[in-house]
Design a protein around this motif. Sequence first.
Motif, PDB file in Angstrom:
ATOM      1  N   CYS A   7       0.828  -1.208   0.000  1.00 36.65           N
ATOM      2  CA  CYS A   7       0.000   0.000   0.000  1.00 36.65           C
ATOM      3  C   CYS A   7       0.866   1.264   0.000  1.00 36.65           C
ATOM      4  O   CYS A   7       1.699   1.435   0.907  1.00 36.65           O
ATOM      5  N   PRO A   8       0.659   2.151  -0.970  1.00 38.87           N
ATOM      6  CA  PRO A   8       1.448   3.387  -0.977  1.00 38.87           C
ATOM      7  C   PRO A   8       0.975   4.390   0.073  1.00 38.87           C
ATOM      8  O   PRO A   8       1.691   5.348   0.358  1.00 38.87           O
ATOM      9  N   PHE A   9      -0.195   4.166   0.646  1.00 42.36           N
ATOM     10  CA  PHE A   9      -0.720   5.103   1.639  1.00 42.36           C
ATOM     11  C   PHE A   9      -0.136   4.834   3.031  1.00 42.36           C
ATOM     12  O   PHE A   9       0.467   5.709   3.641  1.00 42.36           O
ATOM     13  N   CYS A  10      -0.287   3.591   3.504  1.00 42.42           N
ATOM     14  CA  CYS A  10       0.246   3.273   4.842  1.00 42.42           C
ATOM     15  C   CYS A  10       1.654   2.681   4.753  1.00 42.42           C
ATOM     16  O   CYS A  10       2.345   2.607   5.766  1.00 42.42           O
ATOM     17  N   GLU A  11       2.045   2.279   3.564  1.00 45.49           N
ATOM     18  CA  GLU A  11       3.386   1.747   3.291  1.00 45.49           C
ATOM     19  C   GLU A  11       3.699   0.478   4.075  1.00 45.49           C
ATOM     20  O   GLU A  11       4.843   0.205   4.389  1.00 45.49           O
ATOM     21  N   GLN A  12       2.679  -0.262   4.421  1.00 43.34           N
ATOM     22  CA  GLN A  12       2.907  -1.497   5.174  1.00 43.34           C
ATOM     23  C   GLN A  12       1.962  -2.620   4.729  1.00 43.34           C
ATOM     24  O   GLN A  12       2.347  -3.773   4.675  1.00 43.34           O
ATOM     25  N   ASP A  25     -18.042  -7.861  -7.093  1.00 52.70           N
ATOM     26  CA  ASP A  25     -17.218  -6.849  -7.760  1.00 52.70           C
ATOM     27  C   ASP A  25     -15.806  -6.920  -7.179  1.00 52.70           C
ATOM     28  O   ASP A  25     -15.647  -7.030  -5.956  1.00 52.70           O
ATOM     29  N   ALA A  26     -14.814  -6.820  -8.057  1.00 50.06           N
ATOM     30  CA  ALA A  26     -13.426  -6.918  -7.597  1.00 50.06           C
ATOM     31  C   ALA A  26     -12.824  -5.527  -7.395  1.00 50.06           C
ATOM     32  O   ALA A  26     -12.982  -4.634  -8.237  1.00 50.06           O
ATOM     33  N   VAL A  27     -12.179  -5.353  -6.270  1.00 46.02           N
ATOM     34  CA  VAL A  27     -11.441  -4.103  -5.995  1.00 46.02           C
ATOM     35  C   VAL A  27     -10.095  -4.499  -5.375  1.00 46.02           C
ATOM     36  O   VAL A  27      -9.875  -5.639  -5.001  1.00 46.02           O
ATOM     37  N   ILE A  28      -9.234  -3.500  -5.256  1.00 42.14           N
ATOM     38  CA  ILE A  28      -7.959  -3.708  -4.568  1.00 42.14           C
ATOM     39  C   ILE A  28      -8.094  -3.105  -3.174  1.00 42.14           C
ATOM     40  O   ILE A  28      -8.427  -1.915  -3.031  1.00 42.14           O
ATOM     41  N   LEU A  29      -7.866  -3.920  -2.155  1.00 43.62           N
ATOM     42  CA  LEU A  29      -8.066  -3.474  -0.769  1.00 43.62           C
ATOM     43  C   LEU A  29      -6.784  -3.689   0.047  1.00 43.62           C
ATOM     44  O   LEU A  29      -6.186  -4.775   0.000  1.00 43.62           O
ATOM     45  N   CYS A  30      -6.406  -2.653   0.798  1.00 43.98           N
ATOM     46  CA  CYS A  30      -5.233  -2.775   1.689  1.00 43.98           C
ATOM     47  C   CYS A  30      -5.647  -3.523   2.955  1.00 43.98           C
ATOM     48  O   CYS A  30      -6.617  -3.134   3.609  1.00 43.98           O
ATOM     49  N   ASP A  31      -4.911  -4.556   3.297  1.00 46.52           N
ATOM     50  CA  ASP A  31      -5.294  -5.345   4.484  1.00 46.52           C
ATOM     51  C   ASP A  31      -4.828  -4.693   5.784  1.00 46.52           C
ATOM     52  O   ASP A  31      -5.045  -5.227   6.862  1.00 46.52           O
TER      53      ASP A  31
ATOM     54  N   PRO B 179       6.834 -13.643  10.086  1.00 49.00           N
ATOM     55  CA  PRO B 179       8.021 -13.698   9.223  1.00 49.00           C
ATOM     56  C   PRO B 179       7.720 -14.045   7.772  1.00 49.00           C
ATOM     57  O   PRO B 179       8.519 -13.704   6.888  1.00 49.00           O
ATOM     58  N   ASN B 180       6.590 -14.691   7.528  1.00 53.01           N
ATOM     59  CA  ASN B 180       6.260 -15.069   6.147  1.00 53.01           C
ATOM     60  C   ASN B 180       5.424 -14.015   5.427  1.00 53.01           C
ATOM     61  O   ASN B 180       5.117 -14.172   4.242  1.00 53.01           O
ATOM     62  N   ARG B 181       5.050 -12.991   6.138  1.00 58.36           N
ATOM     63  CA  ARG B 181       4.225 -11.950   5.518  1.00 58.36           C
ATOM     64  C   ARG B 181       5.065 -11.151   4.521  1.00 58.36           C
ATOM     65  O   ARG B 181       6.167 -10.686   4.862  1.00 58.36           O
ATOM     66  N   PRO B 182       4.557 -11.000   3.282  1.00 57.89           N
ATOM     67  CA  PRO B 182       5.315 -10.229   2.289  1.00 57.89           C
ATOM     68  C   PRO B 182       5.526  -8.791   2.752  1.00 57.89           C
ATOM     69  O   PRO B 182       4.669  -8.222   3.435  1.00 57.89           O
ATOM     70  N   GLY B 183       6.644  -8.238   2.389  1.00 62.14           N
ATOM     71  CA  GLY B 183       6.951  -6.850   2.753  1.00 62.14           C
ATOM     72  C   GLY B 183       7.383  -6.728   4.206  1.00 62.14           C
ATOM     73  O   GLY B 183       7.914  -7.662   4.800  1.00 62.14           O
ATOM     74  N   LYS B 184       7.097  -5.561   4.779  1.00 61.79           N
ATOM     75  CA  LYS B 184       7.481  -5.294   6.168  1.00 61.79           C
ATOM     76  C   LYS B 184       6.297  -5.545   7.097  1.00 61.79           C
ATOM     77  O   LYS B 184       5.141  -5.382   6.689  1.00 61.79           O
ATOM     78  N   HIS B 185       6.621  -5.887   8.327  1.00 68.48           N
ATOM     79  CA  HIS B 185       5.576  -6.038   9.339  1.00 68.48           C
ATOM     80  C   HIS B 185       6.140  -5.499  10.653  1.00 68.48           C
ATOM     81  O   HIS B 185       6.971  -6.158  11.294  1.00 68.48           O
TER      82      HIS B 185
END
Lengths: 90, 268
Positions: A7-12, A25-31, B179-185
Amino acid sequence: MFYVGTCPFCEQGNLGVRLCSNSEDAVILCDECDAVWLSPEITGKPLFPEEPDLPCPYCAGNLTESPARWASMGDILKSGWITAIKGETD
Amino acid sequence: MNQPDHKQHKSKMRSSSWTIWIVVFLVMYFVLQSQQDKKIPPNQQGEVVQNEKSVSSSGESTGARALPPVNAGDHHSQSKIVKGSHQTGLKLQADSNASQTNARPITTSPAKIKLTPANSNRPPPADSSKSNAKSQPELGQLRELGGKVWESAAGLKYGPGSQEKHRLLHIMRHAQDQPNRPGKHGVFLGEGDRKKILALIDEAYLKALKGGRQVEKKKEGNRVVYTVEMGRRIGFVGGQVGNKRGKPSASRIRLVLDGTNVITAFPL
């Protein structure tokens, strides 16, 4: 969950392909922060659907309550977003 | 003929003078004894023991909070001292002082014990720091607002939402590494203690509201992202990326808020 990037917003958070509860409907969602994009092109500004239900931007469904779910590989093939997929999380 | 009578008379005189001296000595002894008994009546002796007990158990009235609880052995030794010290009040104090110095650290002075009678009806002096602590909740403490929404001491709200169905559960995902999560955690220090993590988030939020060089703010509609430098290690970077880099230390917290509603928070 199949993801298309970070995610470019929260960067995590990981950006997964999410199907809404009503018409799939398909969307892209930040988890992580619930930011939403309407396509894997995530260069634009995200949407922030109302918490906590996250109503679908296309229909009366939502992105949180079952049967809303993360898309399977079949769903992604159908949506035509297969090339955007970077990997799958646990 | 008169000589034996004279001798007998002399020895009688000696023995009677001895008897008088002994009687005088005994009288003086009992007079002194009674005077000392008046100084410390028996019921007050009991109070001294009670006093010492109350001090050692609560420690609040004398400010001796650091004292460890006195064990049964200590109580026995104190009561023995009192029982064996009927002779002088001074001895009672001296012995009890000696037993205190032997039994525990030198934090309580006997003068303080004397100043706090056990039978006083006066309430203990108000501890200003305590009353402040009561009126202002500690950082990290939550109170329920209803509708499954909880408010922290700093005014942040945690309610339903996220894949975990509640923001508190979502935040606690950052209590341990994935540890298996993609990216940073980002992973918070605090051994998974929710209160410690929420206190840290509260602290970061208060710092964010103050602003300054250590705070970055990004706004998108209602969403606000604060990145706050905490100036100390508050976690580490986990996930696949963090683990590849050897779990680098994290000293910043990122808060994603919707108004005062917490969406997420994690170290980075």
